[in-house]
Design a protein around this motif. Structure first.
Motif, PDB file in Angstrom:
ATOM      1  N   TYR A  22      61.211 -14.948  89.747  1.00 61.79           N
ATOM      2  CA  TYR A  22      60.183 -14.000  90.184  1.00 61.79           C
ATOM      3  C   TYR A  22      59.311 -14.555  91.310  1.00 61.79           C
ATOM      4  O   TYR A  22      58.333 -13.904  91.700  1.00 61.79           O
ATOM      5  CB  TYR A  22      59.305 -13.602  88.992  1.00 61.79           C
ATOM      6  N   GLY A  23      59.637 -15.724  91.829  1.00 62.22           N
ATOM      7  CA  GLY A  23      58.854 -16.299  92.918  1.00 62.22           C
ATOM      8  C   GLY A  23      57.416 -16.577  92.525  1.00 62.22           C
ATOM      9  O   GLY A  23      56.486 -16.286  93.272  1.00 62.22           O
ATOM     10  N   LEU A  24      57.215 -17.178  91.344  1.00 59.29           N
ATOM     11  CA  LEU A  24      55.878 -17.325  90.789  1.00 59.29           C
ATOM     12  C   LEU A  24      55.221 -18.648  91.164  1.00 59.29           C
ATOM     13  O   LEU A  24      55.874 -19.680  91.281  1.00 59.29           O
ATOM     14  CB  LEU A  24      55.931 -17.230  89.258  1.00 59.29           C
ATOM     15  N   ARG A  25      53.905 -18.599  91.341  1.00 62.37           N
ATOM     16  CA  ARG A  25      53.089 -19.805  91.385  1.00 62.37           C
ATOM     17  C   ARG A  25      52.970 -20.332  89.958  1.00 62.37           C
ATOM     18  O   ARG A  25      53.161 -19.595  88.983  1.00 62.37           O
ATOM     19  CB  ARG A  25      51.698 -19.511  91.937  1.00 62.37           C
ATOM     20  N   PHE A  26      52.582 -21.609  89.815  1.00 63.98           N
ATOM     21  CA  PHE A  26      52.560 -22.174  88.467  1.00 63.98           C
ATOM     22  C   PHE A  26      51.551 -21.471  87.568  1.00 63.98           C
ATOM     23  O   PHE A  26      51.837 -21.189  86.404  1.00 63.98           O
ATOM     24  CB  PHE A  26      52.254 -23.672  88.500  1.00 63.98           C
ATOM     25  N   ASN A  27      50.356 -21.184  88.080  1.00 67.77           N
ATOM     26  CA  ASN A  27      49.350 -20.549  87.234  1.00 67.77           C
ATOM     27  C   ASN A  27      49.790 -19.160  86.787  1.00 67.77           C
ATOM     28  O   ASN A  27      49.453 -18.720  85.684  1.00 67.77           O
ATOM     29  CB  ASN A  27      48.011 -20.452  87.971  1.00 67.77           C
ATOM     30  N   GLU A  28      50.543 -18.469  87.625  1.00 66.34           N
ATOM     31  CA  GLU A  28      51.095 -17.170  87.235  1.00 66.34           C
ATOM     32  C   GLU A  28      52.130 -17.345  86.137  1.00 66.34           C
ATOM     33  O   GLU A  28      52.211 -16.544  85.202  1.00 66.34           O
ATOM     34  CB  GLU A  28      51.722 -16.491  88.448  1.00 66.34           C
TER      35      GLU A  28
ATOM     36  N   LEU B 197      61.260 -31.527  98.224  1.00 68.78           N
ATOM     37  CA  LEU B 197      61.431 -30.534  97.163  1.00 68.78           C
ATOM     38  C   LEU B 197      60.391 -30.767  96.075  1.00 68.78           C
ATOM     39  O   LEU B 197      60.166 -31.899  95.655  1.00 68.78           O
ATOM     40  CB  LEU B 197      62.836 -30.616  96.565  1.00 68.78           C
ATOM     41  N   ASP B 198      59.750 -29.701  95.631  1.00 69.11           N
ATOM     42  CA  ASP B 198      58.749 -29.802  94.574  1.00 69.11           C
ATOM     43  C   ASP B 198      58.738 -28.520  93.768  1.00 69.11           C
ATOM     44  O   ASP B 198      59.627 -27.665  93.920  1.00 69.11           O
ATOM     45  CB  ASP B 198      57.369 -30.116  95.163  1.00 69.11           C
ATOM     46  N   LEU B 199      57.734 -28.368  92.907  1.00 73.23           N
ATOM     47  CA  LEU B 199      57.666 -27.182  92.055  1.00 73.23           C
ATOM     48  C   LEU B 199      57.478 -25.921  92.879  1.00 73.23           C
ATOM     49  O   LEU B 199      58.091 -24.882  92.606  1.00 73.23           O
ATOM     50  CB  LEU B 199      56.524 -27.347  91.051  1.00 73.23           C
ATOM     51  N   HIS B 200      56.644 -25.980  93.904  1.00 66.17           N
ATOM     52  CA  HIS B 200      56.389 -24.804  94.733  1.00 66.17           C
ATOM     53  C   HIS B 200      57.608 -24.433  95.575  1.00 66.17           C
ATOM     54  O   HIS B 200      57.686 -23.313  96.096  1.00 66.17           O
ATOM     55  CB  HIS B 200      55.183 -25.049  95.641  1.00 66.17           C
ATOM     56  N   SER B 201      58.563 -25.347  95.707  1.00 69.89           N
ATOM     57  CA  SER B 201      59.786 -25.039  96.440  1.00 69.89           C
ATOM     58  C   SER B 201      60.583 -23.931  95.770  1.00 69.89           C
ATOM     59  O   SER B 201      61.397 -23.267  96.422  1.00 69.89           O
ATOM     60  CB  SER B 201      60.659 -26.296  96.573  1.00 69.89           C
ATOM     61  N   LEU B 202      60.379 -23.728  94.479  1.00 71.01           N
ATOM     62  CA  LEU B 202      61.052 -22.623  93.794  1.00 71.01           C
ATOM     63  C   LEU B 202      60.577 -21.283  94.355  1.00 71.01           C
ATOM     64  O   LEU B 202      61.365 -20.356  94.528  1.00 71.01           O
ATOM     65  CB  LEU B 202      60.780 -22.695  92.287  1.00 71.01           C
ATOM     66  N   ARG B 203      59.299 -21.181  94.658  1.00 69.23           N
ATOM     67  CA  ARG B 203      58.756 -19.957  95.264  1.00 69.23           C
ATOM     68  C   ARG B 203      59.255 -19.811  96.698  1.00 69.23           C
ATOM     69  O   ARG B 203      59.594 -18.702  97.137  1.00 69.23           O
ATOM     70  CB  ARG B 203      57.223 -20.009  95.222  1.00 69.23           C
ATOM     71  N   ARG B 204      59.314 -20.910  97.427  1.00 72.61           N
ATOM     72  CA  ARG B 204      59.872 -20.868  98.780  1.00 72.61           C
ATOM     73  C   ARG B 204      61.334 -20.407  98.735  1.00 72.61           C
ATOM     74  O   ARG B 204      61.784 -19.618  99.569  1.00 72.61           O
ATOM     75  CB  ARG B 204      59.801 -22.252  99.430  1.00 72.61           C
ATOM     76  N   SER B 205      62.054 -20.905  97.753  1.00 67.35           N
ATOM     77  CA  SER B 205      63.476 -20.569  97.629  1.00 67.35           C
ATOM     78  C   SER B 205      63.660 -19.086  97.350  1.00 67.35           C
ATOM     79  O   SER B 205      64.578 -18.452  97.884  1.00 67.35           O
ATOM     80  CB  SER B 205      64.119 -21.388  96.500  1.00 67.35           C
ATOM     81  N   TYR B 206      62.809 -18.537  96.512  1.00 64.75           N
ATOM     82  CA  TYR B 206      62.903 -17.119  96.154  1.00 64.75           C
ATOM     83  C   TYR B 206      62.827 -16.248  97.406  1.00 64.75           C
ATOM     84  O   TYR B 206      63.689 -15.385  97.637  1.00 64.75           O
ATOM     85  CB  TYR B 206      61.782 -16.775  95.183  1.00 64.75           C
ATOM     86  N   ALA B 207      61.803 -16.473  98.231  1.00 61.29           N
ATOM     87  CA  ALA B 207      61.642 -15.673  99.448  1.00 61.29           C
ATOM     88  C   ALA B 207      62.808 -15.889 100.406  1.00 61.29           C
ATOM     89  O   ALA B 207      63.356 -14.942 100.970  1.00 61.29           O
ATOM     90  CB  ALA B 207      60.318 -16.023 100.135  1.00 61.29           C
ATOM     91  N   THR B 208      63.195 -17.137 100.578  1.00 65.48           N
ATOM     92  CA  THR B 208      64.269 -17.461 101.521  1.00 65.48           C
ATOM     93  C   THR B 208      65.585 -16.825 101.112  1.00 65.48           C
ATOM     94  O   THR B 208      66.281 -16.210 101.932  1.00 65.48           O
ATOM     95  CB  THR B 208      64.435 -18.988 101.615  1.00 65.48           C
ATOM     96  N   HIS B 209      65.941 -16.954  99.842  1.00 68.38           N
ATOM     97  CA  HIS B 209      67.242 -16.460  99.387  1.00 68.38           C
ATOM     98  C   HIS B 209      67.309 -14.935  99.402  1.00 68.38           C
ATOM     99  O   HIS B 209      68.374 -14.367  99.683  1.00 68.38           O
ATOM    100  CB  HIS B 209      67.548 -17.007  97.995  1.00 68.38           C
TER     101      HIS B 209
END
Length: 364
Positions: A191-197, A297-309
């Motif tokens: 879902y392209g989430l930030r950690f707090n979300e 690569l870090d935790l926020h990279s998951l959100r970057r990946s969501y938008a990119t993919h």
């Protein structure tokens, strides 16, 4: 001496203070806290700003009524050259200290009169455009930060699943925490989430999407703790499920991993509260090292990946923007790191359309 709800100081009688410097600083901070509460700033923001003031006092060895621009330059020069603070972190500290000195130097709040009577001097603004960092661009992130490639993501998720199996087969405690963290990584990307979300998700935050019933009860994720703008509450949004494998991941965790913790939280900690960010970061860093992934690569990279993919897979940029919860398309653009293959394919398609249009326009 007393401070009212708006942060104004009132002189009460002539009772001498036992430790005037420390007591007046604490009263200044209490008044500043009241002023910020009036602006509807979050408690965490106010507390962080207070820590910045204490650090500046400890480093300079001077109280606010004795601060000068030289103290500013020495302190932040040290943070950049010795502690290597990022541009955004440094700028945030400067903004907080500038706000504090604006408060104590403003005659409307009365601290000039208090300090003149006690110390024979008064606070002044010492943070200016010429000795602080300016915010000149939207993206101040470190250049080496990047999204995961699809292959890296698959490898990471497989490794996280293998870790759950390994811990469970060893008979040791910890398999449930490993399973929880593996699921959190997958849901963060889904879902392209930030950690707090992510950490605030509850089982009741999912619903059916009538236009995509194939996702069942997990067609929509209701994010209640979206990033807040200054002085505003958390910004909620609904994120539509786009990956066919996402519902199965959540269903399996709820049925076989989460158990019955007596709470609606989707990812409760072993102590019953919410998972702390350091917990997930530590595990992810260990996995990254285990897999030999390169830096960036870090935790926020998951959100970057969501938008990119999503962009690479042909999803409409406006849809991606809405999913990410961004007000402006330029903000979403910061997260997009499309691959060279995608750009080359886009270029070839554009050239092909141009050539075809030219051929069709030729006389017969």
């Amino acid at each position: 001496m007393a401070v009212d709800e708006a942060g104004r100081v009132r002189l009460v009688g002539a009772v001498p203070l036992l430790h005037p410097e420390q007591q007046i600083v604490e009263e200044m901070l209490a008044g500043w806290r009241n002023q910020q509460l009036c602006r509807n700033l979050q408690f965490a923001t106010i507390d962080q700003r207070t820590r910045y003031v204490h650090r500046f006092i400890d480093h300079t060895g001077e109280f606010p009524w004795n601060w000068t621009p030289v103290h500013v330059e020495e302190y932040f020069g040290d943070l950049r050259s010795v502690k290597h603070l990022s541009h955004a972190t440094l700028r945030g500290q400067q903004a907080a200290l500038r706000a504090f000195t604006s408060y104590v130097a403003n005659p409307d709040y009365g601290w000039d009169r208090v300090c003149e009577r006690q110390f024979g001097t008064h606070p002044a603004q010492v943070f200016f455009e010429w000795n602080t960092a300016a915010h000149v661009q939207d993206n101040e992130g470190r250049p080496r930060r990047r999204p995961y490639s699809k292959q890296e993501l698959q490898t990471l998720f497989d490794h996280a699943d293998d870790e759950v199996a390994r811990v469970a087969s060893s008979g040791r405690k910890g398999w449930q925490q490993a399973y929880r963290d593996a699921t959190m990584l997958k849901v963060a990307y889904s879902y392209g989430l930030r950690f707090n979300e992510l950490r605030h998700l509850q089982t009741v935050d999912f619903a059916t999407n009538p236009h995509a019933r194939q996702f069942g009860a997990f067609g929509v994720c209701k994010v209640r703790y979206g990033k807040a703008r200054r002085g505003s509450p958390h910004k909620p949004r609904s994120v539509l499920t786009v990956f066919s494998w996402t519902p199965g991941v959540i269903q399996d965790w709820v049925a076989n991993g989460r158990g019955e913790p007596g709470t609606l939280d989707l990812f409760p900690s072993e102590r019953g509260g919410l998972v702390g960010e350091p917990t997930l970061i530590r595990r992810l860093r260990r996995y990254i090292v285990d897999l030999g992934f390169p830096d960036g690569l870090d935790l926020h990279s998951l959100r970057r990946s969501y938008a990119t993919h999503l962009i690479e897979d042909g999803w409409d940029p406006t849809f991606v923007q809405d999913q990410m919860g961004h007000e402006y398309a330029s903000t979403t653009g910061i997260y997009e790191f499309v691959s060279s293959d995608f750009r080359n394919a886009t270029l070839r398609a554009a050239l092909q359309r141009t050539t075809q249009a030219a051929l069709e326009g030729e006389p017969g």
